[in-house]
Design a protein around this motif. Structure first.
Motif, short mmCIF file in Angstrom:
data_model
loop_
_atom_site.label_atom_id
_atom_site.label_comp_id
_atom_site.label_asym_id
_atom_site.label_seq_id
_atom_site.Cartn_x
_atom_site.Cartn_y
_atom_site.Cartn_z
N UNK A 21 -4.36 7.18 1.85
CA UNK A 21 -3.15 6.90 1.09
C UNK A 21 -2.99 5.42 0.81
N UNK A 22 -3.50 4.58 1.72
CA UNK A 22 -3.39 3.14 1.55
C UNK A 22 -4.12 2.69 0.31
N UNK A 23 -5.31 3.20 0.09
CA UNK A 23 -6.08 2.80 -1.07
C UNK A 23 -5.43 3.27 -2.36
N UNK A 24 -4.82 4.45 -2.32
CA UNK A 24 -4.27 5.05 -3.53
C UNK A 24 -2.96 4.38 -3.95
N UNK A 25 -2.15 3.95 -2.98
CA UNK A 25 -0.86 3.39 -3.31
C UNK A 25 -0.60 2.20 -2.38
N UNK A 26 -1.28 1.08 -2.65
CA UNK A 26 -1.24 -0.05 -1.74
C UNK A 26 0.14 -0.70 -1.68
N UNK A 27 0.82 -0.82 -2.84
CA UNK A 27 2.15 -1.38 -2.87
C UNK A 27 2.17 -2.88 -2.62
N UNK A 28 3.36 -3.46 -2.37
CA UNK A 28 3.47 -4.89 -2.12
C UNK A 28 3.12 -5.23 -0.67
N UNK A 29 2.95 -6.53 -0.45
CA UNK A 29 2.81 -7.04 0.93
C UNK A 29 4.21 -7.42 1.40
N UNK A 30 4.59 -6.97 2.59
CA UNK A 30 5.90 -7.30 3.12
C UNK A 30 5.73 -8.12 4.40
N UNK A 31 6.44 -9.25 4.44
CA UNK A 31 6.36 -10.18 5.55
C UNK A 31 7.75 -10.33 6.14
N UNK A 32 7.89 -10.02 7.42
CA UNK A 32 9.18 -10.11 8.11
C UNK A 32 9.15 -11.30 9.07
N UNK A 33 10.10 -12.21 8.91
CA UNK A 33 10.15 -13.40 9.75
C UNK A 33 11.17 -13.22 10.88
N UNK A 34 11.11 -14.17 11.84
CA UNK A 34 12.00 -14.09 12.99
C UNK A 34 13.45 -14.37 12.61
N UNK A 35 13.64 -15.10 11.51
CA UNK A 35 15.02 -15.38 11.05
C UNK A 35 15.04 -15.68 9.58
#
Length: 322
Positions: free
Chosen positions: A308-322
């Motif tokens: 599924x990852x290859x088929x619908x990679x989508x955006x990169x999401x980065x979560x920070x500590x604050x």
């Protein structure tokens, strides 16, 4: 009858003491070498593994990870091949152990130990990892057929080192790093990434670092948005937005790479910068990395996993500590 001489006994005692002192000296020297090569053993660790399942791996520090990610980003930003990035990483491993050091032979400085007196730039410039990587590539691309040359030959034609064969031993580690940091190998780079090791934090700091390494284009058009909602212009303003989450859309042709490869480059870049930028979580293509885990693995976030990852990679999401 004269008493036996104590001289041989004293001589043996001196030999034992000298031998013990020599062993201690070797141990201290070995410790200092390890500290130089690794950048210090006390920092949280990073690791890159082969995507081929052959067991090859390289462990390194967060300081080295940040510098390696910058070198790779500058190379792909110029649409240079993965081989160019491998050569640059191997060179920096040999010259500085991927540490931005402010000392060296004569006036040599920085990641590549470039000499201001030899026309590489000012002291301030060669101490800037983005600049030093860029000028290394400027010289590398002038080497005829560099992608076909043995790595140590290509590196030496740029560096003119007194140890021309020294770069070769770093090629396996550099190749692993290059495969991950150009996005060629998926989910192969991890760090412990303990948040809180620096005061620099937040999505603004991540955006600044992204623009520094990749150029402003990585944040445009519409581009990176704060929040975990849909990053497309059609999304409702503020929908699903979280001030700690930076969402990076990945498009065809970004950095001269395919969509999925570019996505993994950005995802691995974020993990490499996790300690420096206090990044807690990175997700892409159905996989998620979380800081502070003892095994620091990329884990599937979808039931269909990698397919599924290859088929619908989508955006990169980065979560920070604050």
């Amino acid at each position: 009858m004269p008493e036996p001489s104590t001289t041989p006994r004293r001589r043996r005692g001196r030999l034992y003491r000298c031998g013990a002192a020599f062993v201690v000296l070797l141990a201290v020297a070995g410790y200092l070498v390890v500290q130089y090569v690794t950048g210090g053993a006390g920092a949280p660790g990073c690791k890159v593994v082969s995507a081929d399942g052959d067991g090859a791996a390289y462990e390194f520090t967060p300081e080295q990870a940040v510098n390696a990610a910058t070198i790779a980003a500058v190379g792909t930003g110029r649409n240079l091949p993965e081989r160019a990035v491998t050569i640059a990483l191997a060179t920096a491993l040999q010259e500085s152990a991927l540490r931005n050091i402010d000392y060296g032979d004569r006036d040599s400085l920085g990641l590549f130990q470039q000499r201001p007196s030899q026309g590489w730039g000012t002291e301030q410039e060669v101490m800037d990892p983005t600049y030093s990587a860029g000028i290394f590539y400027d010289h590398l691309v002038k080497v005829d057929g560099y992608t076909e040359l043995p790595l140590t030959v290509a590196a030496q034609r740029v560096q003119r080192s007194g140890f021309p064969d020294a770069y070769a031993k770093h090629e396996p580690d550099a190749a692993l790093l290059a495969a991950a940091l150009t996005g060629h190998s998926a989910a192969t780079l991890t760090c412990e990434g303990r948040p809180g090791t620096t005061r620099v934090a937040g999505t603004d700091a991540v955006r600044t670092a992204l623009a520094r390494d990749f150029g402003q284009d990585v944040l445009e058009p519409a581009g990176a948005v704060v929040g975990d909602g849909d990053p497309t212009p059609a999304a409702s303003p503020g929908a699903g937005r979280d001030a700690r989450t930076l969402t990076l859309p990945v498009t065809e042709g970004s950095g001269g790479l395919g969509v999925t490869q570019r996505g993994w480059q950005l995802a691995h870049w974020a993990v490499a910068n996790a300690s420096a930028l206090r990044i807690e979580k990175v997700s892409y293509a159905g996989r998620e990395w979380t800081a502070g885990n003892t095994d620091s693995q990329w884990r599937a976030t979808e039931t269909d996993g990698a397919a599924g990852a290859e088929k619908n990679a989508g955006p990169v999401r980065i979560v920070t500590a604050q």
